[in-house]
Design an enzyme around this catalytic site. Structure first.
Site, PDB file in Angstrom:
ATOM      1  N   THR A  14      30.700  31.278  47.475  1.00  0.00           N
ATOM      2  CA  THR A  14      32.003  31.821  47.083  1.00  0.00           C
ATOM      3  C   THR A  14      33.057  31.095  47.905  1.00  0.00           C
ATOM      4  OG1 THR A  14      31.992  33.491  48.810  1.00  0.00           O
ATOM      5  CG2 THR A  14      31.000  34.103  46.718  1.00  0.00           C
ATOM      6  N   TRP A  53      47.401  54.998  42.206  1.00  0.00           N
ATOM      7  CA  TRP A  53      47.050  53.593  41.998  1.00  0.00           C
ATOM      8  C   TRP A  53      47.940  52.954  40.948  1.00  0.00           C
ATOM      9  CZ3 TRP A  53      41.395  51.859  42.671  1.00  0.00           C
ATOM     10  CH2 TRP A  53      40.820  52.571  43.734  1.00  0.00           C
TER      11      TRP A  53
HETATM   12  P1  ADP Z   1      35.770  33.059  44.319  1.00  0.00           P
HETATM   13  O1  ADP Z   1      35.668  34.417  44.951  1.00  0.00           O
HETATM   14  O2  ADP Z   1      35.023  31.994  45.000  1.00  0.00           O
HETATM   15  O3  ADP Z   1      37.119  32.692  43.819  1.00  0.00           O
HETATM   16  P2  ADP Z   1      34.297  34.048  42.101  1.00  0.00           P
HETATM   17  O4  ADP Z   1      34.240  33.340  40.812  1.00  0.00           O
HETATM   18  O5  ADP Z   1      33.016  34.465  42.672  1.00  0.00           O
HETATM   19  O6  ADP Z   1      35.005  33.089  42.992  1.00  0.00           O
HETATM   20  O7  ADP Z   1      35.283  35.284  41.983  1.00  0.00           O
HETATM   21  C1  ADP Z   1      34.870  36.395  41.279  1.00  0.00           C
HETATM   22  C2  ADP Z   1      36.015  37.357  41.119  1.00  0.00           C
HETATM   23  O8  ADP Z   1      37.039  36.803  40.313  1.00  0.00           O
HETATM   24  C3  ADP Z   1      35.627  38.640  40.412  1.00  0.00           C
HETATM   25  O9  ADP Z   1      35.041  39.567  41.280  1.00  0.00           O
HETATM   26  C4  ADP Z   1      36.971  39.104  39.892  1.00  0.00           C
HETATM   27  O10 ADP Z   1      37.724  39.784  40.899  1.00  0.00           O
HETATM   28  C5  ADP Z   1      37.691  37.826  39.573  1.00  0.00           C
HETATM   29  N1  ADP Z   1      37.580  37.561  38.138  1.00  0.00           N
HETATM   30  C6  ADP Z   1      36.728  36.730  37.518  1.00  0.00           C
HETATM   31  N2  ADP Z   1      36.952  36.730  36.194  1.00  0.00           N
HETATM   32  C7  ADP Z   1      37.963  37.590  35.971  1.00  0.00           C
HETATM   33  C8  ADP Z   1      38.653  38.038  34.808  1.00  0.00           C
HETATM   34  N3  ADP Z   1      38.365  37.575  33.609  1.00  0.00           N
HETATM   35  N4  ADP Z   1      39.623  38.952  34.971  1.00  0.00           N
HETATM   36  C9  ADP Z   1      39.956  39.440  36.185  1.00  0.00           C
HETATM   37  N5  ADP Z   1      39.356  39.050  37.305  1.00  0.00           N
HETATM   38  C10 ADP Z   1      38.368  38.130  37.216  1.00  0.00           C
END
Ligand code: ADP
Length: 538
Positions: A184, A442
């Site tokens: 990540t 919220w």
């Molecule tokens: P990094 O944390 O390395 O940027 P990740 O791809 O693992 O990469 O991040 C995942 C997070 O990205 C998810 O937990 C979520 O919060 C966010 N995320 C991914 N896709 C979406 C989406 N379509 N809409 C909203 N949030 C998203």
């Protein structure tokens, strides 16, 4: 006797071999670091992949199960590395080129990379930290020559593979053997690693292909980097299908992408919302650009603005497929596709569905839970943390004591606050760490952003919680205006007023030139919060 061939391993080379056998002339087009275009086909590339696999084994002495780092754009040699490592049972550790130097050091040492393959134009970026790498023995420059390259034991990729015999047979890789290490981006603390296995990626590939419009007649262009979450599996999916693969190299500008779409006849592409917002701006200014070959953009990584889905539908006849996933979910986990009866709905009602993060991909289970861990109803109203499990969801962080914080009772705790509609579509309202809590209530920053981005004068908007004496936190919006647009702060508040609860209205709308982005192209809310902590004048 087993009932079925249940011991037949789900290894990636099965998908690969069949694709090369059935689709030898499918094309691979790749933009090189010097801007040149390379054109080849599956059969020719197969010979190179087999040579590379032999070279990794014999020339570079990386044993079965050893890790190979890559520091590269989306290009053909990176693609060759994906498959040479997979087929030969080595682990491909894709290094995110946008990590901070100390994070890069951490993940290289943590993954135990033995060799690193580097694009020539990225040598200067990795050069200053190579001394901190404890396990790396050599560097391979992804090009014809390593002359003048200032890296320890540097050799040229083309020299490496030219001197090797093609590997005739792939070793017997076990389906639970690791295939890749993906980390990540680690906005807080060191990045956390996930070890994708052959089995998880195999199932991710075929299950996602059930919902994504990719066939052998398609031309797939992944904008999402191969150095982040395996390009969301798009190079694996394209290969498994025998599709044409177009790899954009370093030029990810809207102009560069549109040129490739036009010249190569791309049919499906994938990337984060900021990429498609940029392309939308470009297309609006260049009505002569012809992207009619494109049928779908897969878009995720952060929430997709409803207005963008609407614009592409209306102006380009392109379906934006909203996807949600995490590095921990291999990564694609939900996709927003309509159910059959929804195709007859009014467009606005269809948009209500398409703007959600989508349904879980077949094979995955999701639920939402409240603060006490109790399961919440799927009524589109109740919201809580999304939990997910299934055969391509990580069970742990690789070799990391932080595992218990995210994995419990067989579920991954996503850290995303979500609702689930009665039809089974997941709607993310916030990342738990970005939630705005005002006076104990919220406020969904994603809903506010989405509504702001529906205003004609707004290109990008992000909303964060800023400390407030009385209400603990109040929302503040940061907006990038369209060139030449003249919307004022009060215009945008008036735009929001009829569309959101009164107490959600941001205390301020601040116009800025650019919203800071993370290494994976998401709004960097942490930085925005830090930078504008005093914006409410306390
Ligand atoms: P990094 O944390 O390395 O940027 P990740 O791809 O693992 O990469 O991040 C995942 C997070 O990205 C998810 O937990 C979520 O919060 C966010 N995320 C991914 N896709 C979406 C989406 N379509 N809409 C909203 N949030 C998203």
């Amino acid at each position: 006797m087993p009932h079925m061939m249940d011991d037949f391993p789900l290894r990636m080379s099965t998908l690969y071999d069949q694709a090369v056998r059935l689709h030898p002339s499918s094309e691979i087009v790749s933009v090189e670091s010097d801007g040149g275009l390379y054109r080849s086909d599956y059969s020719t590339v197969d010979d190179r992949i087999r040579r590379l696999a032999s070279a990794i084994e014999s020339e570079l002495d990386v044993p079965f199960g050893g890790a190979v780092g890559t520091f590269a754009w989306n290009n053909r040699r990176h693609h060759e590395l994906y498959w040479a490592t997979a087929n030969s049972g080595r682990i491909c550790h894709t290094l995110n080129i946008r990590l901070l130097p100390e994070q890069l050091t951490y993940i290289v040492n943590h993954g135990g990379d033995q060799v690193i393959f580097v694009d020539p134009d990225l040598v200067d970026m990795i050069g200053p930290v190579v001394e901190t790498f404890e396990t790396v023995r050599a560097f391979v420059v992804l090009g014809d020559s390593a002359e003048g390259i200032d890296l320890p034991n540097a050799i040229a990729y083309e020299d490496l593979i030219a001197g090797s015999e093609p590997m005739a047979r792939w070793p017997a890789v076990g389906e639970r053997d690791p295939l890749m290490y993906c980390y990540t981006s680690g906005t807080t603390g060191n990045p956390k690693g996930v070890a994708y296995t052959h089995r998880s990626t195999y199932l991710h590939t075929i299950s996602n292909l059930a919902n994504l419009p990719i066939s052998a007649s398609d031309n797939v262009l992944p904008v999402v980097p191969m150095f982040h979450a395996a390009a969301w599996g798009f190079t694996f999916m394209a290969t498994a299908r025998g599709a044409k693969l177009t790899l954009p190299g370093p030029d990810l500008s809207p102009e560069g992408l549109v040129r490739l779409f036009e010249n190569e006849g791309v049919t499906i592409s994938a990337g984060v919302p900021t990429v498609w917002i940029g392309v939308q701006e470009y297309l609006a200014k260049h009505p002569d650009a012809d992207v009619s070959s494109i049928r779908s953009f897969v878009c995720g990584g952060s929430a997709v603005p409803r207005a963008m889905i609407d614009w592409y539908h209306e102006h380009q006849d392109i379906t934006v497929i909203h996807a949600w996933g995490m590095t921990e979910t291999n990564p694609l986990a939900t996709l927003s596709v309509l159910k059959p009866d929804m195709h007859d709905w009014d467009w606005e009602d269809q948009l209500d569905v398409l703007e959600t993060q989508g349904m879980p991909v077949p094979g995955l289970e999701v639920k939402i839970v409240g603060e006490d861990g109790e399961e919440l109803p799927h009524d589109g109203e109740a919201f809580g943390e999304l939990l997910i499990r299934g055969p391509w969801v990580a069970a742990e962080y690789y070799n990391d004591s932080r595992t218990p914080q995210s994995f419990r009772d067989g579920w991954l705790r996503t850290g995303d606050v979500c609702k689930i509609t009665p039809e089974g579509y997941v709607r993310v309202t916030d990342r738990a760490k970005d939630v705005i809590k005002s006076g104990g209530e919220w406020i969904s920053s994603l809903d506010l952003e989405n509504t702001l981005m529906a205003h004609a004068d707004v290109v990008e908007a992000t909303v964060v919680g800023v400390h407030h004496e009385k209400w603990q936190e109040r929302p503040v919006a940061f907006v990038v205006k369209r060139e030449g647009a003249d919307a004022s702060e009060s215009d945008l508040i008036e735009h929001l007023r009829p569309r959101v609860p009164k107490w959600w209205l941001p205390d301020r709308v601040v116009f800025i030139d650019e919203i800071p982005k993370t290494g994976t192209g998401k709004f960097d809310k942490k930085l925005v919060r830090e930078r504008y902590a005093d914006v409410l004048g306390e």
